[in-house]
Design an enzyme around this catalytic site. Structure first.
Site, PDB file in Angstrom:
ATOM      1  N   ARG A  50      10.295 -42.587 -21.189  1.00 39.62           N
ATOM      2  CA  ARG A  50      10.937 -42.661 -19.874  1.00 39.62           C
ATOM      3  C   ARG A  50      11.164 -44.124 -19.538  1.00 39.62           C
ATOM      4  NH1 ARG A  50       8.546 -42.439 -13.942  1.00 39.62           N
ATOM      5  NH2 ARG A  50      10.571 -42.671 -12.923  1.00 39.62           N
ATOM      6  N   HIS A  52      15.197 -47.047 -10.265  1.00 38.09           N
ATOM      7  CA  HIS A  52      13.766 -47.336 -10.069  1.00 38.09           C
ATOM      8  C   HIS A  52      13.669 -48.612  -9.214  1.00 38.09           C
ATOM      9  CE1 HIS A  52       9.580 -46.496 -11.881  1.00 38.09           C
ATOM     10  NE2 HIS A  52       9.384 -47.462 -11.016  1.00 38.09           N
ATOM     11  N   GLU A  91      10.529 -42.153  -6.908  1.00 36.88           N
ATOM     12  CA  GLU A  91       9.658 -42.366  -5.757  1.00 36.88           C
ATOM     13  C   GLU A  91      10.371 -42.850  -4.496  1.00 36.88           C
ATOM     14  OE1 GLU A  91       6.346 -44.891  -6.795  1.00 36.88           O
ATOM     15  OE2 GLU A  91       5.462 -43.372  -8.059  1.00 36.88           O
ATOM     16  N   ASN A 129       5.041 -38.189  -9.821  1.00 37.56           N
ATOM     17  CA  ASN A 129       4.167 -39.303 -10.197  1.00 37.56           C
ATOM     18  C   ASN A 129       2.869 -39.137  -9.451  1.00 37.56           C
ATOM     19  OD1 ASN A 129       6.357 -40.261 -11.583  1.00 37.56           O
ATOM     20  ND2 ASN A 129       6.711 -42.043 -10.253  1.00 37.56           N
ATOM     21  N   TYR A 177      -1.227 -40.346  -9.018  1.00 34.40           N
ATOM     22  CA  TYR A 177      -2.266 -41.317  -9.327  1.00 34.40           C
ATOM     23  C   TYR A 177      -3.569 -40.972  -8.633  1.00 34.40           C
ATOM     24  CZ  TYR A 177       1.257 -44.385 -11.406  1.00 34.40           C
ATOM     25  OH  TYR A 177       2.238 -44.906 -12.207  1.00 34.40           O
ATOM     26  N   GLU A 194       4.716 -39.902 -14.188  1.00 28.79           N
ATOM     27  CA  GLU A 194       3.851 -41.084 -14.235  1.00 28.79           C
ATOM     28  C   GLU A 194       2.424 -40.673 -13.919  1.00 28.79           C
ATOM     29  OE1 GLU A 194       4.750 -44.530 -11.783  1.00 28.79           O
ATOM     30  OE2 GLU A 194       6.869 -44.385 -12.321  1.00 28.79           O
TER      31      GLU A 194
HETATM   32  C1  PNW Z   1       4.480 -46.358  -9.137  1.00 30.85           C
HETATM   33  N1  PNW Z   1       0.756 -45.936  -3.872  1.00 30.85           N
HETATM   34  O1  PNW Z   1       4.354 -46.945  -7.881  1.00 30.85           O
HETATM   35  C2  PNW Z   1       5.800 -46.900  -9.671  1.00 30.85           C
HETATM   36  O2  PNW Z   1       6.735 -45.901  -9.966  1.00 30.85           O
HETATM   37  C3  PNW Z   1       5.653 -47.865 -10.795  1.00 30.85           C
HETATM   38  O3  PNW Z   1       6.798 -48.664 -10.891  1.00 30.85           O
HETATM   39  C4  PNW Z   1       4.394 -48.677 -10.610  1.00 30.85           C
HETATM   40  O4  PNW Z   1       4.293 -49.725 -11.510  1.00 30.85           O
HETATM   41  C5  PNW Z   1       3.242 -47.713 -10.761  1.00 30.85           C
HETATM   42  O5  PNW Z   1       3.323 -46.636  -9.843  1.00 30.85           O
HETATM   43  C6  PNW Z   1       1.891 -48.371 -10.602  1.00 30.85           C
HETATM   44  O6  PNW Z   1       1.802 -48.978  -9.366  1.00 30.85           O
HETATM   45  C7  PNW Z   1       3.407 -46.632  -6.962  1.00 30.85           C
HETATM   46  O7  PNW Z   1       0.524 -46.882  -3.095  1.00 30.85           O
HETATM   47  C8  PNW Z   1       3.074 -47.636  -6.077  1.00 30.85           C
HETATM   48  O8  PNW Z   1       0.199 -44.855  -3.717  1.00 30.85           O
HETATM   49  C9  PNW Z   1       2.204 -47.404  -5.055  1.00 30.85           C
HETATM   50  C10 PNW Z   1       1.655 -46.147  -4.909  1.00 30.85           C
HETATM   51  C11 PNW Z   1       1.973 -45.117  -5.789  1.00 30.85           C
HETATM   52  C12 PNW Z   1       2.858 -45.383  -6.832  1.00 30.85           C
END
Ligand code: PNW
Length: 662
Positions: free
Chosen positions: A158, A209, A255, A435, A437, A528
């Site tokens: 990707r 992006h 995002e 995505n 996390y 992601e």
């Molecule tokens: C993603 N949050 O961003 C992006 O798609 C990527 O480009 C980035 O490098 C990656 O995650 C890691 O940061 C995020 O604050 C940024 O929850 C912030 C958040 C979530 C995703």
């Protein structure tokens, strides 16, 4: 199995939502009118009757709160052979060559050049340490990236296309059968795509992006303006026409929440740094922690970002609700691009197109001594919070409109989609890209005396009041920011907002599945997931509190603390930098939960793209936060040599063991 049944019940109840707005006939009426029948039925059927039956004072048995991931993974079925397995990057974060090959400027070039202090750096004497000017130089070194993909047995890559590398001013036009494209840009993406295919890696391409051509920002304020959707769709058309013979997996927007909320409200860390949220803090003289170089002013004014408005004047002062309008227009941009693909290319090219949204699954707050009733209420708030954080962006491309709760609580501050726009949006994502996390706690906010803060009434409904009774992220409604009130959900990884709580992926997949059951036609793709290895830069003030908390509710495994030996040691590449145990464990835990979601819960999850293939420009964290599975020494190594970390081959092995091979 006891635990799994309870897990499923918990998920079903998170779909409950009706009782959030009470005694509000008008709002209820509009809800029935605007929410699609299917969806409404699903939401209703998710309401558990035991909710109402719960005795006021009966205590919750904490052992019933279980995420069901304490199982031997080999006892459940493997992921299917065609599972989309790979890793992800984004153009501005890896390409470099910002002024080479006739590339045009993006909002990220402009922002990083204008406000270098807003980007972290380990060495400010190096002029590319605060921007993507050079980054990983993937513009020249993409073949080395492909070698890294091979090490993890990736079947997919990707990556994203830099819009301004193809069209300087962002305006793609076709005249006499010829596009006004920058040929060198086209050549680059052709070379990348062809190299991937030669290596039997399937391109998964993101069109946007976050790197909007700066010219469009100057011309009409970028996504603030209604006209942006058409420029995006024209650019997308060029991409489908040129690369679509080989690219069969498209993501329109990456995002929208981060792009719009961070770029247009939160300031000062992300382009285009409109910072309408910073401005009120300035007015209140609360600027702690903000680097205001460049700054911005604030006007509360009418927000005429509509089709009737003329093109917006460039560089006008930030106004309230810019993130809301950015979100609105970017969702329309997604829908317009999909329309072009479906009308002109999809039948022949036979690819899939979808949107990638972000957002944390919301976990109902639980604590020793909590009553069943209160816990049930927290589950409802978890669903409500998810509707605000995720549904705001995932409902429009699925159902054609914003969630009813968001509409009710935002009142006039939320723009409306017209009938035609709703039709355009509805079902506009062939698959859902997510995505994921981290996770957030959710509950209803309480007053000092322990009574609940009530939801806004219909008269009070507006942006400021919309979440007044909801815990804001993990902060018990007592402020904003990521780390204000401990405990956090899971251990602290190497980025301030990045905590490890692996069940989040399974909770979220179930939330989508419950909500959109028959609307997601080609499954969910995790586009992601990953972490930055813990480093010395992140504050760990909450670690102890978090540990004690998880012990108190009988789930010590989710505190998942780590010691010195897991923290990145910059001085020694052969230590934790390459032997990234914490990251391997992260992937193991999240992927286990993904496999359980597939095998046990029956969720149609079709792919997983690890973030990230290589260390890269981590936006406002510069090169100081490393999400990669490949190490690059950005400051000292002229050649930007790729050094695979252990996690890269670890994932390669995971693939062989967890995905059907024949
Ligand atoms: C993603 N949050 O961003 C992006 O798609 C990527 O480009 C980035 O490098 C990656 O995650 C890691 O940061 C995020 O604050 C940024 O929850 C912030 C958040 C979530 C995703």
């Amino acid at each position: 199995m006891k635990t799994l049944t309870l897990f499923t019940t918990l998920l079903a109840v998170t779909a409950a939502k009706k009782c959030i707005v009470k005694d509000n006939k008008a709002a209820e009426g509009s809800e029935t009118e605007t929410v699609e029948g299917d969806l409404q039925n699903e939401i209703d059927s998710g309401v558990e009757s035991e909710t109402d039956a719960a005795d006021d004072d009966e205590l919750l048995d904490l052992s019933t709160v279980d995420y069901g991931d304490n199982v031997d993974i080999t006892t459940v079925k493997k992921l299917p052979k065609d599972f989309k397995w790979g890793a992800a990057t984004a153009a501005y974060q890896v390409e470099g060559a910002w002024d080479e090959g006739n590339r045009g400027e993006s909002v990220w070039d402009h922002f990083t050049h204008e406000y270098p202090k807003n980007v972290e750096s380990g060495d400010r004497t190096i002029d590319y340490s605060t921007n993507g000017n050079r980054a990983c130089d993937s513009y020249h070194k993409y073949e080395e990236d492909v070698k890294m993909l091979k090490l993890m047995n990736a079947k997919y890559y990707r990556f994203s296309i830099s819009w301004s590398r193809l069209f300087h001013d962002g305006e793609a036009k076709k005249e006499d059968g010829k596009w006004n494209v920058n040929q060198e840009g086209e050549d680059y993406y052709n070379a990348l795509i062809n190299t991937l295919l030669d290596n039997e890696i399937i391109p998964f391409v993101t069109l946007y992006h976050w790197d909007l051509p700066y010219a469009l920002h100057e011309k009409y304020g970028g996504w603030l303006d209604y006209h942006s959707q058409y420029d995006f769709a024209n650019y997308a058309e060029y991409c489908f026409e040129t690369f679509g013979d080989r690219v069969k997996n498209w993501i329109t927007i990456n995002e929208p929440w981060v792009n719009c909320v961070s770029g247009y409200r939160l300031g000062p860390g992300k382009a285009p740094y409109r910072c309408t949220g910073e401005a009120p803090r300035r007015l209140a003289n609360d600027t702690t922690g903000l680097d205001l170089e460049g700054g911005c002013s604030y006007e509360v004014g009418p927000t005429q970002y509509t089709p009737e408005s003329e093109v917006l004047p460039a560089n006008r002062a930030p106004q309230k609700l810019e993130d809301v309008w950015c979100s609105h227009n970017i969702l329309l941009g997604h829908a317009q691009a999909v329309k072009v693909y479906r009308d002109k290319f999809q039948k022949e090219q036979k690819g899939l197109i979808g949107i990638t949204i972000d957002g944390e699954a919301q976990i109902p707050w639980v604590e020793p001594g909590i009553s069943k009733k209160e816990y049930e209420n927290n589950k409802k708030y978890a669903n409500l919070a998810a509707e605000f954080r995720i549904g705001w962006y995932s409902d429009p491309p699925m159902t054609g409109d914003y969630p009813a709760s968001v509409k009710e609580r935002m009142g006039k501050d939320l723009p409306e989609f017209t009938k035609e726009q709703k039709e355009l949006l509805k079902g506009s994502s062939d698959f859902l890209g997510w995505n994921t996390y981290t996770a957030h706690w959710a509950a209803q906010v309480k007053n000092e005396d322990g009574s609940y803060v009530e939801p806004p009434t219909a008269e009070e409904a507006n942006f400021d009041n919309s979440k007044k009774d909801m815990w804001d992220d993990n902060c018990k409604g007592r402020g904003d920011g990521w780390t204000c009130i401990p405990p956090t959900l899971g251990s602290q990884a190497g980025s301030s907002w990045n905590t490890k709580f692996a069940p989040t992926i399974r909770v979220g997949l179930n939330w989508f599945n419950d909500r959109y059951k028959n609307l997601i036609k080609n499954g969910i793709v995790i586009t992601e997931n990953g972490c930055a290895q813990p480093n010395y830069k992140v504050a760990r003030a909450n670690d102890e509190v978090t540990k004690k908390y998880f012990e108190s509710i009988g789930q010590p495994q989710y505190a998942d603390t780590y010691g010195e030996e897991d923290i990145e040691d910059e001085s020694n590449i052969n230590g934790t930098i390459l032997h990234d145990k914490y990251r391997q464990d992260w992937y193991d835990q999240y992927l286990k939960n993904l496999r359980l979601a597939y095998a046990v819960d029956g969720i149609d999850v079709r792919g997983y793209m690890a973030w990230s293939l290589i260390d890269n420009f981590e936006w406002e964290n510069g090169y100081e936060t490393r999400f990669g599975m490949t190490y690059i020494d950005f400051y000292k190594d002229e050649n930007l040599t790729r050094h695979p970390k252990d996690s890269l081959e670890h994932l390669g092995q995971w693939y062989l063991e967890n995905v059907e091979q024949n």
